[in-house]
Design a protein around this motif. Structure first.
Motif, PDB file in Angstrom:
ATOM      1  N   ALA A 166       1.150  -1.355  -0.098  1.00  0.00           N
ATOM      2  CA  ALA A 166       0.248  -0.289  -0.004  1.00  0.00           C
ATOM      3  C   ALA A 166       0.978   0.953   0.181  1.00  0.00           C
ATOM      4  CB  ALA A 166      -1.197   0.033   1.457  1.00  0.00           C
ATOM      5  N   SER A 167       2.224   1.307   0.733  1.00  0.00           N
ATOM      6  CA  SER A 167       2.641   2.060   1.214  1.00  0.00           C
ATOM      7  C   SER A 167       3.702   2.835   0.119  1.00  0.00           C
ATOM      8  CB  SER A 167       3.970   2.080   2.142  1.00  0.00           C
ATOM      9  OG  SER A 167       3.201   2.409   2.996  1.00  0.00           O
ATOM     10  N   ALA A 168       4.326   2.069  -1.296  1.00  0.00           N
ATOM     11  CA  ALA A 168       4.276   1.767  -2.494  1.00  0.00           C
ATOM     12  C   ALA A 168       3.345   2.719  -3.507  1.00  0.00           C
ATOM     13  CB  ALA A 168       4.693   0.190  -2.572  1.00  0.00           C
ATOM     14  N   LEU A 169       2.130   1.968  -2.928  1.00  0.00           N
ATOM     15  CA  LEU A 169       1.291   2.319  -4.274  1.00  0.00           C
ATOM     16  C   LEU A 169       1.241   4.032  -4.260  1.00  0.00           C
ATOM     17  CD1 LEU A 169      -1.015  -0.763  -4.254  1.00  0.00           C
ATOM     18  CD2 LEU A 169      -0.141   0.163  -6.511  1.00  0.00           C
ATOM     19  N   GLU A 170       1.017   4.492  -3.006  1.00  0.00           N
ATOM     20  CA  GLU A 170       0.751   5.512  -2.811  1.00  0.00           C
ATOM     21  C   GLU A 170       1.866   6.490  -2.791  1.00  0.00           C
ATOM     22  OE1 GLU A 170      -1.067   8.307   1.060  1.00  0.00           O
ATOM     23  OE2 GLU A 170       0.847   6.624   1.291  1.00  0.00           O
ATOM     24  N   LYS A 171       2.929   6.152  -2.895  1.00  0.00           N
ATOM     25  CA  LYS A 171       3.894   7.018  -3.545  1.00  0.00           C
ATOM     26  C   LYS A 171       4.661   7.022  -5.087  1.00  0.00           C
ATOM     27  CE  LYS A 171       7.510   5.033  -0.286  1.00  0.00           C
ATOM     28  NZ  LYS A 171       8.605   4.977   0.709  1.00  0.00           N
ATOM     29  N   THR A 172       4.177   5.991  -6.169  1.00  0.00           N
ATOM     30  CA  THR A 172       3.572   5.905  -7.127  1.00  0.00           C
ATOM     31  C   THR A 172       2.325   6.856  -7.875  1.00  0.00           C
ATOM     32  OG1 THR A 172       2.030   4.431  -7.471  1.00  0.00           O
ATOM     33  CG2 THR A 172       4.365   3.713  -8.030  1.00  0.00           C
TER      34      THR A 172
END
Length: 357
Positions: A166-172
């Motif tokens: 989820a954190s990785a997705l938010e950064k994109t």
């Protein structure tokens, strides 16, 4: 009002209820448009479709609704390493599954042809048709692609099975995250770690993501009624995505026998297995899934395993040996009641409204 929040405003829908986008021919235009026309967000899983088929499907959906819908694709659409490795996997698969082919007196298929990723060509069509909502699974999209999607007016949803995903997705730069809990039916869309190690339950996952991520969270897994919606909202979700309950409706493309299983006592037990497609997925426990629980390292890579098992599935269905078939299902199936999508939507809305008013 429970149905007036960031998600309903972002997606331009009346109710924060998303229908799960099914792959493998199970999504239908009828189901997608029924949910959208009733104020939710219908979903269409298109990862098996050609670019032309995606274009045609989009046009058909547009002819039956002027409401938004969610078009879903898979970023990583195969797990093939190389030809030599695949040949060894095929040898092990033949050894493992031969007794079942023999039982059904059907020939073992030859090694399926290799598979070329089609995601990029499919993504090109997304830029052509400009859907209101686009979601993706099994990976991350480049930030520049998401920016381009935003520029054309497309809302982007990413699927996560862990807090790190989820954190990785938010950064994109995605607009919202579908938190796919362990209870969900179908494939586990994990991408940062093995799916077997990414098995957080929905209600824990909602809280973990909500505590760290600023964008809206959509809860998926173990939700089939208004009580489930209310519980997810109390824990911080701003929408729910419902799969199994819609899969069981008349409007879905699931086989009649599949829907019968979803409403039967068999649905009390579900299993996570790689045996049928090569990727970990949850379905109703049958004899073959019980037998093959430990066969996770003896299957072909996705999607070659799907083709390999196709002959076995076809023969089993024709001979009505349904205990040798794998039917997708989430853990919530024993609570299913409704066989029409419109009735299901009405029930979800009424019960959630009563509990969250």
């Amino acid at each position: 009002m429970w149905n007036k929040n960031r998600i309903t405003k972002l997606l331009e829908i009346e109710y924060p209820i998303l229908q799960g986008p099914f792959g493998g021919g199970i999504s239908t235009v009828e189901l997608t448009t029924t949910v959208s026309n009733l104020g939710g967000l219908g979903g269409f899983g298109a990862y098996t479709l050609s670019p032309q088929e995606i274009y045609n499907t989009h046009k058909e959906i547009q002819s039956k609704t002027n409401k938004p819908y969610n078009l879903n694709l898979w970023v990583n659409d195969h797990d093939i390493i190389d030809e030599e490795h695949t040949k060894e996997q095929y040898r092990q698969a033949v050894e493992t599954f031969k007794p079942y082919f023999d039982l059904l007196q059907t020939d073992i298929p030859a090694l399926p042809p290799s598979f070329q990723s089609r995601f990029q060509n499919q993504l090109d069509v997304v830029f052509d048709i400009k859907p209101k909502v686009f979601s993706f699974m099994f990976g991350l999209l480049n930030e520049s692609i998401i920016e381009d999607l935003h520029r054309q007016g497309t809302i982007v949803l990413g699927n996560a099975t862990t807090l790190d995903e989820a954190s990785a997705l938010e950064k994109t730069g995605v607009d919202a995250i579908v938190a796919s809990g362990f209870e969900s039916g179908g494939h586990r869309p994990s991408f940062l770690d093995k799916a077997e190690l990414s098995t957080t339950g929905t209600f824990a996952l909602i809280q973990l993501i909500r505590d760290r991520v600023k964008i809206p969270v959509i809860a998926a897994g173990g939700i089939a009624n208004g009580r489930g919606i209310a519980g997810a909202f109390k824990l911080g979700a701003e929408a729910v995505q419902i799969g199994t309950a819609f899969l069981a409706t008349e409007e879905s493309g699931a086989l009649p026998v599949h829907k019968e299983f979803l409403f039967s006592d068999s649905a009390k037990s579900t299993t996570l297995t790689r045996a049928y497609t090569g990727r970990l997925g949850r379905g109703i426990t049958t004899k073959i899934t019980r037998d093959l629980l430990a066969a996770t390292d003896k299957t072909l890579p996705f999607p070659l395993q799907t083709h390999f098992m196709g002959a076995l599935r076809k023969a089993a269905l024709e001979q009505q040996k349904n205990d040798l078939v794998f039917f997708w299902s989430g853990q919530i199936a024993p609570l299913l009641k409704h066989k029409k999508a419109s009735t299901l939507m009405q029930s979800l809305i009424e019960e959630a409204s009563e509990l969250l008013s």
